[in-house]
Scaffold this motif. Structure first.
Motif: not given
Length: 306
Positions: A213-224
């Motif tokens: 999964h390749l996802l765009e998010d400016d806050a990776p930890l919260e995205g995880v």
């Protein structure tokens, strides 16, 4: 036989940690080494009778858990060893992990050492920096072994040695594995490179089912954390690139707000030691020195508060 090193104390949460390690030891299978460290009291080291008393308490706990939460046949299959030492866990865990050739360290999220009550996760992050093998951090509570796994890291910068370590744990954690790579909007030009890196990692892992999964998010930890919640993941695997990044995973703002990734076990894969950067000029030397001395703090502004 594989070896699981379990740092343990006499807190209630330690029972959940040992129960989880027991189930893992049956599935893998593996031997369990219990490591208990007694901090010095009033400047005096623990005596032999005191350590003997602690060992008896641990043996009683082991016998109770192995037959209460496992079938009698499975409970009998587990082999235990006991190591009781005077001093702090941080002073002994590196040598003990090497001594027993540990393949995995299983410890509680709220393990208390040296009589200090610190923020949850601080002990786990410190232990991870000390041992070379993977560390599984188990939060309090009874839980079954995972069947849905998520592996999140920067695959473009990931060492092949980390993938080899993860593949060695496939028998302990079977099931479908989701590979997750987050990138910020400013990294859109690198999207093709990141996609190639995550696809290559999927082919190098021994899991039968891997989904990138390749996802765009400016806050990776919260995205995880949100990704794990959506997919009801039961194990999060991470390979942090720095100690500061690891500390952010267990920061108190996430444990206090009960972020999803703090409510499931987290398997931390330590990357091989990177070579220090070499300065090419005085200006670069000053910049590198600033980076080494800079304290990495959690980005509280990036937290999505409810």
């Amino acid at each position: 036989m594989k070896t699981i090193l379990v740092p343990i104390d006499h807190t209630a949460a330690a029972e959940h940690t040992l129960a989880y390690a027991n189930k893992l030891a049956v599935r893998w299978p593996a031997e369990v080494v219990l490591l208990f460290c007694q901090p010095d009291a009033a400047g005096q080291p623990a005596t032999e009778p005191e350590l003997a008393g602690h060992e008896q308490r641990l043996r009683s706990l082991v016998e109770r858990l192995r037959y209460q939460q496992l079938t009698r046949q499975d409970g009998r299959r587990i082999q235990y060893r006991y190591r009781l030492l005077a001093g702090c866990l941080h002073d002994h865990v590196q040598a003990e992990a090497a001594r027993c050739a540990a393949d995995l360290v299983v410890m509680g999220l709220e393990h208390v050492d040296c009589g200090r009550q610190e923020a949850p996760g601080n002990h786990a992050a410190a232990i991870t920096e000390l041992v070379a093998c993977p560390v599984l951090v188990v939060p309090p509570g009874r839980r079954s072994l995972p069947s849905r796994l998520v592996f999140s890291t920067d695959f473009a910068a990931l060492s092949p040695a980390v993938l080899q370590r993860l593949s060695a744990l496939q028998e302990a954690f079977p099931g479908p594995l989701d590979l997750v790579q987050f990138y910020s909007p400013t990294e859109r030009p690198r999207r093709r490179q990141l996609k190639q890196a995550i696809s290559k990692a999927a082919t190098q892992l021994s899991w039968l089912t891997t989904t990138p999964h390749l996802l765009e998010d400016d806050a990776p930890l919260e995205g995880v954390s949100e990704f794990c919640a959506r997919h009801q993941a039961q194990l999060l695997i991470i390979a942090p690139t720095s100690a500061g990044q690891l500390l952010r995973y267990f920061d108190s703002c996430y444990t206090t707000t009960r972020a999803y990734h703090t409510q499931i076990p987290v398997l931390v894969l330590r990357s091989p030691e990177r070579q220090p950067a070499v300065a090419c000029c005085d200006r670069c030397a000053e910049r590198l020195e600033l980076e080494r001395t800079k304290v990495v703090l959690p980005d509280y502004h990036a937290v999505r508060w409810a």
